[in-house]
Design an enzyme around this catalytic site. Sequence first.
Site, short mmCIF file in Angstrom:
data_model
loop_
_atom_site.label_atom_id
_atom_site.label_comp_id
_atom_site.label_asym_id
_atom_site.label_seq_id
_atom_site.Cartn_x
_atom_site.Cartn_y
_atom_site.Cartn_z
N GLY A 1 0.83 -1.20 0.00
CA GLY A 1 0.00 0.00 0.00
C GLY A 1 0.87 1.26 0.00
O GLY A 1 1.96 1.27 -0.57
N SER A 2 0.39 2.25 0.67
CA SER A 2 1.06 3.55 0.63
C SER A 2 2.44 3.54 1.26
O SER A 2 3.24 4.45 1.04
CB SER A 2 0.21 4.61 1.33
OG SER A 2 -1.05 4.66 0.71
N THR A 3 2.75 2.51 2.06
CA THR A 3 4.09 2.47 2.65
C THR A 3 5.15 2.31 1.57
O THR A 3 6.34 2.48 1.81
CB THR A 3 4.22 1.32 3.66
OG1 THR A 3 4.04 0.08 2.97
CG2 THR A 3 3.19 1.43 4.77
N PHE A 4 4.69 1.96 0.36
CA PHE A 4 5.60 1.76 -0.75
C PHE A 4 5.96 3.07 -1.45
O PHE A 4 6.89 3.14 -2.23
CB PHE A 4 4.92 0.80 -1.76
CG PHE A 4 5.78 0.32 -2.88
CD1 PHE A 4 6.98 -0.36 -2.63
CD2 PHE A 4 5.39 0.51 -4.21
CE1 PHE A 4 7.76 -0.82 -3.68
CE2 PHE A 4 6.18 0.04 -5.26
CZ PHE A 4 7.36 -0.64 -5.00
N LYS A 5 5.19 4.13 -1.16
CA LYS A 5 5.34 5.38 -1.91
C LYS A 5 6.73 6.00 -1.81
O LYS A 5 7.25 6.52 -2.81
CB LYS A 5 4.26 6.39 -1.47
CG LYS A 5 2.89 6.00 -2.05
CD LYS A 5 1.76 6.85 -1.51
CE LYS A 5 0.41 6.39 -2.08
NZ LYS A 5 -0.72 6.94 -1.34
#
Lengths: 385, 630
Positions: free
Chosen positions: B318-322
């Site tokens: 999810g957004s932790t990959f951004k």
Amino acid sequence: MLYHDGLLSQPKVSIGQKLLHLHWLFVILLTLTASIGFAMLYSAAGGDFDPWASRQMVRFGVGMLGMVVIAVTDIRFWLRYAYAFYVLVLVLLLGVELAGFVGMGAQRWISLGFFNIQPSELMKIAMVLALARYFHGGSIEDVGRPMFLLPPAIMVAVPAVLIIRQPDLGTTLMLLLASVAIFFAAGVRMWKFILAGVLGLISAPVAWFTILRDYQKQRILTFLNPESDTLGSGYHIIQSKIALGSGGMFGKGFMQGTQSHLNFLPEKQTDFIFTMLAEEFGLVGGLTLIALYVLLLAYGFVIAMSSRNHFGRLVGIGVTVTFFLYIFINIAMVMGLIPVVGVPLPLVSYGGTAMLTILFGFGLLLCVHIHQDLTIGRRDSGDEF
Amino acid sequence: MHRDSERHKLFSRRALMLGGGQAALLSVLAGRMYYLQVVESERYVTLADENRINFRLLPPPRGRIVDRHGKPMADNQQNYRVVIIPEQAGDVERTLDLLSLIVPLSGGERRRIAREVKRKRAFVPITVRENLDWSEVARIEVNTPDLPGVLIDVGQSRNYAMGAETAHVLGYVAAVSEKDLTGDPLLELPGFRIGKAGVEKIYDLSLRGSGGSSQVEVNALGRVIRELNRQEGQPGNEVRLTIDAELQHFITERLGNESATVVVVDVHTGEILSLVSSPSFDPNSFNTGLSQAEWESLISNPKAPLTNKAIVGQYAPGSTFKPVVALAGLEKGVITADTKINCAGSTKLGNAEFHCWKKGGHGVLDLQGAIEHSCDVYFYDVARRTGIERIAAMARRFGLGDRLGLDLPGEKPGLVPSNKWKLGAIGSPWQLGETLIAGIGQGYILTTPLQLAVMTARLANGGRAVTPRLTMDKVTETGLEPYPDEEAVSLGVTPEHLSVVLKGMDDVVNSPTGTARRSRITEPQWRMAGKTGTVQVRRISKAERETGVLKNEDLPWKERDHALFVGYAPVDSPRFAVSVVVEHGGGGSSTAAPIARDVLHETQRLAALRPTPGRQEARKSNTSDKGGKV
């Protein structure tokens, strides 16, 4: 009655004189042999005179006294009462047979007060005496007549049948073989033995298929092939060979026999005592004992051959052969050469009966030696002295 | 007279023949003796020794497993059992009747004992009951005069002091099964246990030690007579883990019954301070064997207590990959820190529409703001410009998409997709839309919580490729040796790029408008930075989107979003990184971030209280610590 020169040319000979003529070297040799037995029994008990060594020594001492008494008794006494003795032992044997039949299972023992004895053991000596007397009374020509051989054959057969029914194959075997040896020494023609042997071989399979019952066959098969009974007698033989073989040339040392002391070896104080000796003292120890036996046997032959009366010769050869059979059957058994039969090692194994039989026999042998110069006529079989 | 002399001659001849025959037979005996005792002697000596000497293996004590401060987490406990030796007991039944007054025996137990008494030899001890407590032992000992043949026997059993809290790290030991047999005779000892999971399994050889042996002389019955020779074994090595037992305990408590994972890693060394997968199971009960009911309830539990989700669970990041996507874009030069993108709530690609999590849109954002607000539209655009291959390459540099080689069995690789991968695995070429999805950490991409923690550590430590590990010293076959004392190699990320991303992550927590603002740590020296993530588990249909997306609370547990958070602290001088994944926990900011805050707070509190002795600590304070340590 004919007297010749020499000690017993005189009508009366003192006990003291007879004792002087006792074969002392023989007595020393047999004491040495028995001492080896004491040492092994001491070791078998883990370094203790109790329970075996001390009692064996007492028995040996008592037996030696008896032996000397028998030795100094006039040989004609033994000639005269040979048949009577035989009949007495036969009756005892029959009594045991009946008691064993009436009681529970096999019984071989009768009590003589302080001492229990097997009549079958006594029969070994009684048979020697009886056969010696019988053949003493026959000429060379008589021995050649088949009918002359019938009574002694019956004399052998009757106790043999009684003993094998106990069942005691080892004793039966010894009785038969010793008797055959006496027949042989008495001069029975060689071809008759061969004929008997051939007849035996022929009748064996016939008996196997006609007379024997299944359980009897089974018993014989197990007897012939102990390896089929690996946890029983076969196991014993395997353990015995391991103990003996691991002794090597010089052995593991006195009281250091691991197999015997850890109870891998069965009956180490009785039938398998030779194995223990060979484990602890190796080939050297085993051969030393055999050498002592050979010396005793050699003296036995010399005594038998030196006798000037036929009775003495036959008694001498009978005793010697019996002694030999004990030795051979026991040692061959513990080495796995022949099937396991319960035969003790003479003078060494713990046990009173065999000791008594052997010393009784040796008493007679020494008696023959003391009276070697005495000639006894064929016809005067002791009835008139 | 003449007649008799003839008879005598015949007799002598026959006697000599008999004598000769006897001599021959005795020679046979002598020959046989020679054969057995000289020729075959060696064979019989061997047989005799085999007969009388038994080798008994002495199992070595299994090495302890301790935490970074030396606190035992797995050790060996005396296991008292009562045995009965039938031979000494005499009347076994009567003795058991008396024993029952102290240790009640059921009918089944009595039958088992009776069976064994019958089957075994009389001097072999038969186990009556295992795991006696101390009062039972004492009462049996006091009553020994009345209990002939009854003995207390002491064995060892593995004890996990923290039980379920460390089960997924330590694993457990259990009886050796057929396929475990390697030829090590120890394994064939009755009652021997080997590591079946976790550290117990991966370092089993080192923990196991080597067996000693005792040569005992036995008699024909197999009874031991005496010991001839004794060779002590080598006890197993003590393995010191990087785990902080107290922190592990704190996290377990904090997670409660959530289906969640927390991984705490030292950003400089890769030391795993905590690795929690919740819920868990009690490894002590595996020692003695589980009941069917216990086993059933463990495997049917939807929260998978037997699975170490921290290394086996694979979740879309999810957004932790951004941050990784941002770095890929910066590196390729398709964006800069100042690149501004307008978020109107969604973006179009052909006919497809890609939505931002914020329905009304974020308006114009730069990179730092996009991270702070976790704007999806911004990252759709970055991903489109960067391309999947560049994103995948950056993801791999940060430890995603492959096993990290943590010293635990069963680690999963996760998945970093690429065109080549998709052609091979699915059989169709990569679509641009899939790149956009990947830009917000969804779609095919899968990561493990461990990888997320390591990714965060590599971001926080200035872009160095630390690898995670669980032991303070390297465990080798021969023993323990220190890890090489060197800094992890650089990933080659431009420091300016990294600093933009880290500033964005700082803002996520510490800016007044950050997504995890409520979860900030207020102690200034312990401040945390991080990134939230919320991962859809179900596909949201167009119809649903139009009528209004259902709130998580209205969904069945299995369909709720996964809540994620990755973070590090302290912001000024990062030392610890954490990943938190709460399965079906709802929002990353609402569920995962508070947990991460509590964990990082406690981690720093504990580190300040009890600095780990050892050279790693010394090295860090010499080089990179700029007063971050309190």
